[in-house]
Design a protein around this motif. Structure first.
Motif, PDB file in Angstrom:
ATOM      1  N   SER A  45       0.811  -1.224   0.000  1.00 16.90           N
ATOM      2  CA  SER A  45       0.000   0.000   0.000  1.00 16.90           C
ATOM      3  C   SER A  45       0.841   1.270   0.000  1.00 16.90           C
TER       4      SER A  45
ATOM      5  N   PRO B 290      -1.953 -11.264  -1.018  1.00 16.63           N
ATOM      6  CA  PRO B 290      -2.164 -10.054  -1.808  1.00 16.63           C
ATOM      7  C   PRO B 290      -3.419 -10.179  -2.678  1.00 16.63           C
ATOM      8  N   LEU B 291      -4.176  -9.120  -2.767  1.00 20.06           N
ATOM      9  CA  LEU B 291      -5.388  -9.121  -3.591  1.00 20.06           C
ATOM     10  C   LEU B 291      -5.133  -8.548  -4.970  1.00 20.06           C
ATOM     11  N   THR B 292      -3.937  -8.032  -5.184  1.00 22.45           N
ATOM     12  CA  THR B 292      -3.528  -7.522  -6.486  1.00 22.45           C
ATOM     13  C   THR B 292      -2.132  -8.022  -6.794  1.00 22.45           C
ATOM     14  N   ASP B 293      -1.770  -7.960  -8.047  1.00 19.49           N
ATOM     15  CA  ASP B 293      -0.415  -8.381  -8.462  1.00 19.49           C
ATOM     16  C   ASP B 293       0.611  -7.334  -8.173  1.00 19.49           C
TER      17      ASP B 293
END
Length: 141
Positions: A31, A138-141
């Protein structure tokens, strides 16, 4: 510490905070970008606390409370300002925030390899809780 001013970050502080973390913080987070910090400030305007001395950013802490847990992240003090009570003042402000919101216990994210930080947390009355481990996805790459 009368020359130390602690305040909540605003949206105009995002870029200076990101530069500060690159210099003063250990490790990185998924983040650590403009959008991530903007979401934090927009969702919880009191969570990102900044310590300033003579108008310069000297330290940060994220004091997040979700109604259930008090969580501390990104306690960082500029290398030139360390050992002057800034981390202690930031944590006192974070803990005061938590108490005012009804928090009962603080969980702190501390890097395992950051031995210097372990001493800071111990001096502040915190202890390591070995029976828990952090699990992430992780929810994104």
């Amino acid at each position: 510490m009368s020359d130390l001013h602690i305040r909540c970050a605003g949206l105009t502080d995002i870029d200076p905070v990101l530069r500060f973390w690159r210099e003063a913080a250990e490790g990185t987070s998924i983040s650590d970008d403009h959008d991530g910090v903007a979401r934090l400030i927009s969702r919880d305007p009191g969570a990102l606390l900044l310590a300033e001395r003579d108008g310069l950013l000297a330290g940060t802490v994220i004091a997040g409370f979700d109604g259930w847990r008090c969580s501390v992240y990104r306690l960082a003090v500029h290398p030139d300002c360390r050992r002057r009570g800034i981390a202690t003042a930031l944590m006192a402000a974070a803990e005061q925030r938590f108490v005012s919101l009804g928090g009962r216990r603080v969980d702190a994210m501390v890097l395992e390899a950051n031995e210097r930080a372990h001493h800071t947390w111990t001096a502040g009355g915190y202890h390591r809780e070995d029976r828990w481990r952090r699990w992430v996805k992780p929810l994104t790459d």
